[in-house]
Design a protein around this motif. Structure first.
Motif, short mmCIF file in Angstrom:
data_model
loop_
_atom_site.label_atom_id
_atom_site.label_comp_id
_atom_site.label_asym_id
_atom_site.label_seq_id
_atom_site.Cartn_x
_atom_site.Cartn_y
_atom_site.Cartn_z
N TYR A 62 0.88 -1.17 0.00
CA TYR A 62 0.00 0.00 0.00
C TYR A 62 0.91 1.21 0.00
O TYR A 62 1.45 1.57 1.04
N GLY A 63 1.10 1.81 -1.14
CA GLY A 63 2.06 2.91 -1.24
C GLY A 63 3.44 2.39 -0.92
O GLY A 63 3.95 1.49 -1.59
N GLU A 64 4.07 2.93 0.12
CA GLU A 64 5.41 2.51 0.50
C GLU A 64 5.38 1.31 1.43
O GLU A 64 6.35 0.59 1.58
N ASP A 115 -3.06 3.20 -5.08
CA ASP A 115 -1.78 3.00 -4.40
C ASP A 115 -1.48 1.55 -4.05
O ASP A 115 -0.46 1.27 -3.45
#
Lengths: 297, 426
Positions: free
Chosen positions: A59-61, A104
């Motif tokens: 999730y994103g980073e 994301d």
């Protein structure tokens, strides 16, 4: 203590060489330090329905799932258990690419359905979801009639050639979901007017109306009372004759009652997979044991 | 007995203060609502007080002899002759017959001024409809001149306050009233005619139709465009810098003064694309630009309010994104979208400034029959009448405001009805 030692010995996994460390581990330590590279037990089967290899989810980073390898056998019920936030729902949502809808969210690794990659450009996500259906945590019938709710899937996929055939699909789906007798006289009433348990069974009927091969259930009973839960569990047992079912659940009792195999997730890692009976009576990994004996989670 | 207060004592001690502030807040609310209602009431009272008399008008019933010689008609089947006949002469003759004592040019002119100088149209229409009236005598109701009507409505007994009425006219009118020839009736002209320099012949209908056509054009353009934009931005567009920029600009657009849109319309639609000026078509274009941001913003809010679980349910059984939107999201968000649309339309209905720039301030006598006919709209008509010097236009201005408000209320009522009908629970 002794159980942990046994687990150690049986899997032959190297963690905590010194006795002192073992001592420490057997308390409340739930860190990832001793999570195995590959899941303990039997994550892989022969002639699987679905296979997942090195599945990562970000999730994103932030990474939510780490290198999961797992097979789902044909016509089995596999339960995924684990403490909150361990990624079991995220993992389940990879199987029919529902994570695509989340901004994301990135999925890495390989997932195959009948030996075809579900990320293949040739495989349309629409047809994937027709083959791999889903039942959600919160009952989410459409604000339409009961009939329309069940008929919607067959309609958009063009499964019925006429009104009579559609009626038939609706009836059999509702029967399979054990809801027919309760709603047969009020098919035109709104699906949202049913009780919570009935709504969830309606959602199951809606999912099986398109005759999927696999049904994913994301904590289908968490919003229901014990009686409604019992009905859904009975239903899962019946459905397992025709469908492959992957169910995420918070309740270990439920996993023990409905599933053939159980997978234990911990902080994004798949820790242990085995026959349900083995997992609950003789867990191989320390964390699994700690979880099922209720020391955390 | 310890000095330390128990929890319940502490709670009880603070209760009074809590209730007081709650009461105060309630009173603030009630006072502001009362203030708002008072303002609305004052507005309505003022407008209705000034405008209600415009819905009535006085007529004088006089026997008219359709004398073929005086009219100058030799062949009744020749419509050209009927159109150009001398009706004024016939009316004047009838008036002289009613008051045979009147002599002298000034006196006579005062007598003729009792009836509207557009009265010939009434006779013309009668003769066109029924040619057999020729050489017959019939009682005809002719509407009074605006000054006479104003006197009859507001200044009977107070003649000195109204200098546009003459003593002789007062006398004649008293005689007519005694004879039962003075009739007060519902002012149909006001609802049937277009604008006129003569207040008694001026009507709201041309402006009403102009507003109607303009709004139709606006609705047909802005609703689909705005909904498409909102759906794309909410459901399909990737979230990145570009869509952020678009969002900021849509919000900015909503705050642009409306006269700017008028200038834009003048420069682009009329000068560049050559859309005919003064028409509901170009008015609709300009108002579309103005209402778009309003509808887009409210439509996006409506789409956002559809629970994500419904979207997941649809996608989960294999609906494509387009199917998810058209089968589930749109039907559920339609009530909210309609509300936004009606707010936008109400805004467009009341808009004056941008329409001045594109020539919709024209003096329109004919009722527009299509979106390409020159037209004016209700607020511009109100603006025009409020600027006119004749006293009778004062009440017409208020009456036009009442018509505009009625139009608005009808629109809003329709919106509420539609929302109630389409609303679904989940």
């Amino acid at each position: 203590m002794s159980l942990t030692d046994t687990a150690d010995a049986s899997t032959g996994l190297a963690f905590g060489d010194e006795p002192s460390t073992v001592q420490e581990n057997s308390s409340m330590d739930v860190s990832t330090s001793d999570i195995p590279e590959t899941a303990v037990g039997q994550p892989l089967v022969s002639d699987p329905k679905m296979t997942m290899r090195n599945v990562d989810v970000f999730y994103g980073e932030k990474q939510a799932i780490f290198k999961v390898n797992l097979d789902i056998a044909r016509n089995e019920v596999i339960a995924m258990i684990g403490p909150s936030g361990c990624g079991k729902s995220t993992f389940l949502r990879c199987l029919n690419r529902m994570n695509d809808t989340i901004v994301d969210c990135r999925v890495g690794g390989q997932i195959e359905l009948d030996e075809n990659s579900i990320f293949d450009a040739k495989l349309d996500v629409v047809s994937l979801r027709a083959r791999v259906g889903m039942v959600f945590q919160k009952p989410n019938p459409f604000p339409k009639s009961i009939y329309e709710n069940v008929a919607y899937g067959p309609k958009i996929h063009g499964l019925a050639s006429g009104r009579t055939e559609l009626d038939e699909i609706v009836e059999t789906s509702l029967q399979k979901a054990g809801l027919w007798d309760e709603v047969k006289d009020r098919l035109q009433e709104p699906g949202t007017g049913l009780s919570g348990g009935q709504q969830q069974r309606l959602c199951i009927a809606r999912a099986i109306a398109v005759s999927p091969e696999v049904i994913l259930m994301d904590e289908p009973c968490s919003a229901l009372d014990p009686i409604a839960t019992a009905k859904i569990e009975e239903l899962i047992a019946e459905l397992s004759e025709n469908f492959t079912i992957a169910i995420v659940t918070h309740s270990m009792q439920q996993a023990a009652r409905v599933s053939d195999r159980t997978a234990y997730f911990h902080l994004g890692y798949l820790v242990e997979v085995n026959d349900t009976e083995t997992v609950f009576t003789n867990p191989s990994h320390r964390l699994t044991e700690a979880y099922i004996t209720g020391r955390f989670g | 007995m310890s000095e330390v207060k128990s929890t319940i004592e502490k709670v009880n001690a603070g209760l009074g203060k809590r209730y007081r502030s709650e009461k105060m807040f309630q009173w603030f609310g009630i006072i502001s609502i009362c203030f708002g209602l008072l303002c609305v009431l004052a507005l309505f009272f003022d407008i209705i007080g000034k405008g209600h008399s415009a819905f009535k008008h006085h007529s004088i019933e006089i026997p008219i002899m359709f004398d073929a010689d005086k009219l100058g008609i030799t062949d009744i089947n020749d419509t050209k002759q009927i159109y150009s006949a001398n009706y004024d002469g016939v009316i004047k003759a009838s008036l002289r017959e009613l008051f045979p004592n009147v002599s002298g040019r000034t006196e006579k002119r005062k007598l003729y001024k009792l009836v509207s100088n557009g009265s010939y149209l009434t006779l013309q229409k009668m003769l066109l409809e029924d040619p057999s009236l020729l050489n017959q005598t019939t009682e005809v109701q002719l509407i009074t001149d605006d000054d006479i009507d104003t006197y009859l409505k507001h200044f009977v007994g107070k003649e000195s306050e109204f200098e546009r009425i003459h003593a002789e006219q007062v006398e004649w009118l008293a005689t007519l009233r005694e004879e039962g020839r003075l009739i007060s009736h519902f002012n149909t002209v006001f609802f049937q005619a277009g604008d006129s320099r003569e207040p008694e012949q001026a009507g709201i209908f041309a402006a009403l139709m102009g507003s109607f056509y303009t709004l139709i054009v606006t609705l047909c353009l802005s609703f689909p465009i705005a909904v498409a934009a909102a759906v794309y931005l909410e459901e399909f567009a990737p979230k990145n810098k570009w869509t952020d920029l678009i969002e900021v600009n849509i919000n900015n657009l909503a705050a642009v003064p409306s006269i700017i849109f008028g200038l834009l319309g003048l420069a682009i639609f009329i000068s560049f694309f050559g859309v005919p000026r003064s028409t509901p078509l170009v008015g609709g274009f300009v108002l579309t630009l103005m209402t778009l941001p309003t509808i887009i913003i409210s439509s996006r809010a409506a789409i956002k309010s559809v629970p994500p679980s419904i979207r997941e349910a649809a996608l989960g059984i294999g609906a494509s994104r387009m199917q998810m939107v058209t089968h589930h999201v749109l039907p559920l968000s339609l009530p909210g979208m309609l509300t936004g649309t009606i707010i936008g339309m109400a805004q467009a209905l009341g808009e004056t400034a941008p329409l001045l720039m594109i020539g919709m301030i024209a003096f329109i006598v004919d009722i527009p029959g299509s979106v390409t006919d020159p037209a004016t709209v209700l607020p511009v008509q109100i603006f025009l009448w409020s600027d006119s010097p004749e006293r009778a236009f004062t009440e017409k201005t208020s009456a036009a405001i009442m018509v505009l408000l009625a139009f608005l209320i009808a629109m809003n009522a329709f919106a509420i009805y539609m929302r109630k009908r389409l609303e679904k629970r989940w």
